[in-house]
Write a protein that holds these residues in place. Structure first.
Motif, PDB file in Angstrom:
ATOM      1  N   GLN A   1       2.562   4.558  -1.322  1.00  0.00           N
ATOM      2  CA  GLN A   1       2.200   5.525  -2.350  1.00  0.00           C
ATOM      3  C   GLN A   1       3.408   5.782  -3.249  1.00  0.00           C
ATOM      4  O   GLN A   1       4.526   5.892  -2.779  1.00  0.00           O
ATOM      5  CB  GLN A   1       1.749   6.851  -1.718  1.00  0.00           C
ATOM      6  CG  GLN A   1       0.474   6.743  -0.924  1.00  0.00           C
ATOM      7  CD  GLN A   1      -0.721   6.500  -1.829  1.00  0.00           C
ATOM      8  OE1 GLN A   1      -0.943   7.207  -2.785  1.00  0.00           O
ATOM      9  NE2 GLN A   1      -1.484   5.485  -1.510  1.00  0.00           N
TER      10      GLN A   1
ATOM     11  N   LYS B   1      -0.959   4.961 -10.628  1.00  0.00           N
ATOM     12  CA  LYS B   1      -0.745   3.660  -9.986  1.00  0.00           C
ATOM     13  C   LYS B   1      -0.826   3.710  -8.459  1.00  0.00           C
ATOM     14  O   LYS B   1      -0.502   2.750  -7.793  1.00  0.00           O
ATOM     15  CB  LYS B   1       0.591   3.020 -10.405  1.00  0.00           C
ATOM     16  CG  LYS B   1       0.810   2.958 -11.897  1.00  0.00           C
ATOM     17  CD  LYS B   1      -0.249   2.145 -12.585  1.00  0.00           C
ATOM     18  CE  LYS B   1       0.068   2.019 -14.070  1.00  0.00           C
ATOM     19  NZ  LYS B   1      -1.051   2.205 -14.933  1.00  0.00           N
ATOM     20  N   ASN B   2      -1.256   4.836  -7.899  1.00  0.00           N
ATOM     21  CA  ASN B   2      -1.502   4.923  -6.457  1.00  0.00           C
ATOM     22  C   ASN B   2      -2.895   4.396  -6.151  1.00  0.00           C
ATOM     23  O   ASN B   2      -3.754   4.341  -7.026  1.00  0.00           O
ATOM     24  CB  ASN B   2      -1.402   6.376  -5.971  1.00  0.00           C
ATOM     25  CG  ASN B   2       0.021   6.821  -5.794  1.00  0.00           C
ATOM     26  OD1 ASN B   2       0.849   6.102  -5.263  1.00  0.00           O
ATOM     27  ND2 ASN B   2       0.310   8.022  -6.265  1.00  0.00           N
ATOM     28  N   TRP B   3      -3.135   4.066  -4.905  1.00  0.00           N
ATOM     29  CA  TRP B   3      -4.460   3.623  -4.481  1.00  0.00           C
ATOM     30  C   TRP B   3      -5.366   4.836  -4.360  1.00  0.00           C
ATOM     31  O   TRP B   3      -4.954   5.892  -3.890  1.00  0.00           O
ATOM     32  CB  TRP B   3      -4.384   2.901  -3.140  1.00  0.00           C
ATOM     33  CG  TRP B   3      -3.664   1.604  -3.263  1.00  0.00           C
ATOM     34  CD1 TRP B   3      -2.342   1.373  -2.976  1.00  0.00           C
ATOM     35  CD2 TRP B   3      -4.190   0.372  -3.737  1.00  0.00           C
ATOM     36  NE1 TRP B   3      -2.036   0.073  -3.245  1.00  0.00           N
ATOM     37  CE2 TRP B   3      -3.144  -0.574  -3.712  1.00  0.00           C
ATOM     38  CE3 TRP B   3      -5.434  -0.026  -4.187  1.00  0.00           C
ATOM     39  CZ2 TRP B   3      -3.315  -1.886  -4.111  1.00  0.00           C
ATOM     40  CZ3 TRP B   3      -5.605  -1.345  -4.580  1.00  0.00           C
ATOM     41  CH2 TRP B   3      -4.562  -2.251  -4.545  1.00  0.00           C
TER      42      TRP B   3
ATOM     43  N   PHE C   1       0.802  -1.217   0.000  1.00  0.00           N
ATOM     44  CA  PHE C   1       0.000   0.000   0.000  1.00  0.00           C
ATOM     45  C   PHE C   1       0.837   1.270   0.000  1.00  0.00           C
ATOM     46  O   PHE C   1       0.339   2.331   0.273  1.00  0.00           O
ATOM     47  CB  PHE C   1      -0.955   0.005   1.196  1.00  0.00           C
ATOM     48  CG  PHE C   1      -1.967  -1.094   1.105  1.00  0.00           C
ATOM     49  CD1 PHE C   1      -3.057  -0.977   0.263  1.00  0.00           C
ATOM     50  CD2 PHE C   1      -1.811  -2.257   1.825  1.00  0.00           C
ATOM     51  CE1 PHE C   1      -3.977  -2.003   0.150  1.00  0.00           C
ATOM     52  CE2 PHE C   1      -2.732  -3.276   1.726  1.00  0.00           C
ATOM     53  CZ  PHE C   1      -3.816  -3.147   0.889  1.00  0.00           C
TER      54      PHE C   1
ATOM     55  N   CYS D   1      -5.466  11.365  -5.373  1.00  0.00           N
ATOM     56  CA  CYS D   1      -4.382  11.741  -6.294  1.00  0.00           C
ATOM     57  C   CYS D   1      -4.752  12.824  -7.300  1.00  0.00           C
ATOM     58  O   CYS D   1      -3.890  13.553  -7.774  1.00  0.00           O
ATOM     59  CB  CYS D   1      -3.831  10.515  -7.012  1.00  0.00           C
ATOM     60  SG  CYS D   1      -5.021   9.636  -8.038  1.00  0.00           S
TER      61      CYS D   1
ATOM     62  N   GLY E   1      -9.562   1.528  -5.761  1.00  0.00           N
ATOM     63  CA  GLY E   1      -8.657   0.576  -6.368  1.00  0.00           C
ATOM     64  C   GLY E   1      -7.360   1.268  -6.701  1.00  0.00           C
ATOM     65  O   GLY E   1      -6.991   2.251  -6.070  1.00  0.00           O
ATOM     66  N   LYS E   2      -6.677   0.774  -7.722  1.00  0.00           N
ATOM     67  CA  LYS E   2      -5.415   1.361  -8.130  1.00  0.00           C
ATOM     68  C   LYS E   2      -5.657   2.296  -9.312  1.00  0.00           C
ATOM     69  O   LYS E   2      -6.256   1.917 -10.301  1.00  0.00           O
ATOM     70  CB  LYS E   2      -4.431   0.260  -8.514  1.00  0.00           C
ATOM     71  CG  LYS E   2      -3.010   0.634  -8.275  1.00  0.00           C
ATOM     72  CD  LYS E   2      -2.118  -0.563  -8.177  1.00  0.00           C
ATOM     73  CE  LYS E   2      -0.841  -0.128  -7.498  1.00  0.00           C
ATOM     74  NZ  LYS E   2       0.123  -1.187  -7.455  1.00  0.00           N
ATOM     75  N   CYS E   3      -5.215   3.524  -9.195  1.00  0.00           N
ATOM     76  CA  CYS E   3      -5.410   4.545 -10.224  1.00  0.00           C
ATOM     77  C   CYS E   3      -4.699   4.136 -11.514  1.00  0.00           C
ATOM     78  O   CYS E   3      -3.529   3.751 -11.485  1.00  0.00           O
ATOM     79  CB  CYS E   3      -4.870   5.880  -9.734  1.00  0.00           C
ATOM     80  SG  CYS E   3      -4.990   7.209 -10.944  1.00  0.00           S
ATOM     81  N   ARG E   4      -5.396   4.248 -12.641  1.00  0.00           N
ATOM     82  CA  ARG E   4      -4.795   3.903 -13.935  1.00  0.00           C
ATOM     83  C   ARG E   4      -3.836   4.990 -14.402  1.00  0.00           C
ATOM     84  O   ARG E   4      -3.038   4.772 -15.299  1.00  0.00           O
ATOM     85  CB  ARG E   4      -5.882   3.694 -14.983  1.00  0.00           C
ATOM     86  CG  ARG E   4      -6.832   2.606 -14.573  1.00  0.00           C
ATOM     87  CD  ARG E   4      -7.125   1.447 -15.428  1.00  0.00           C
ATOM     88  NE  ARG E   4      -6.593   1.278 -16.740  1.00  0.00           N
ATOM     89  CZ  ARG E   4      -7.327   0.959 -17.795  1.00  0.00           C
ATOM     90  NH1 ARG E   4      -8.637   0.841 -17.681  1.00  0.00           N
ATOM     91  NH2 ARG E   4      -6.769   0.744 -18.952  1.00  0.00           N
TER      92      ARG E   4
END
Length: 79
Positions: free
Chosen positions: A8, A58-60, A6, A35, A52-55
């Protein structure tokens, strides 16, 4: 250790797209929290609204909000 999953990732600037990264059709109207990446249209964002994971970075992320420009336009419309 499970905490590493997890962490960042440091990102200098949030990703800002005009067209949805998923469907490649609709305009981007939302940004991820916390983000601030602007990557999804409303329809595609609602499919992953719980996070989820940001496209983009790539952070949550844990949700979405309307892009600042759309918020300003909506405020003007109600004046």
């Amino acid at each position: 250790d499970s905490e590493g999953a997890f962490e960042q990732v440091e990102v200098a600037e949030p990703l800002r797209l005009e067209i949805c990264i998923k469907c490649q059709k609709n305009p981007v109207v939302l940004e991820t929290l916390p983000c601030g990446c602007q990557t999804h249209c409303r329809r595609c964002a609602m499919k992953i609204a719980t996070g989820g994971k940001c496209r983009g970075c790539k952070n949550w992320f844990n949700g979405f909000r309307t892009k600042p420009r759309q918020r300003a336009q909506a405020k003007k419309a109600f004046k």
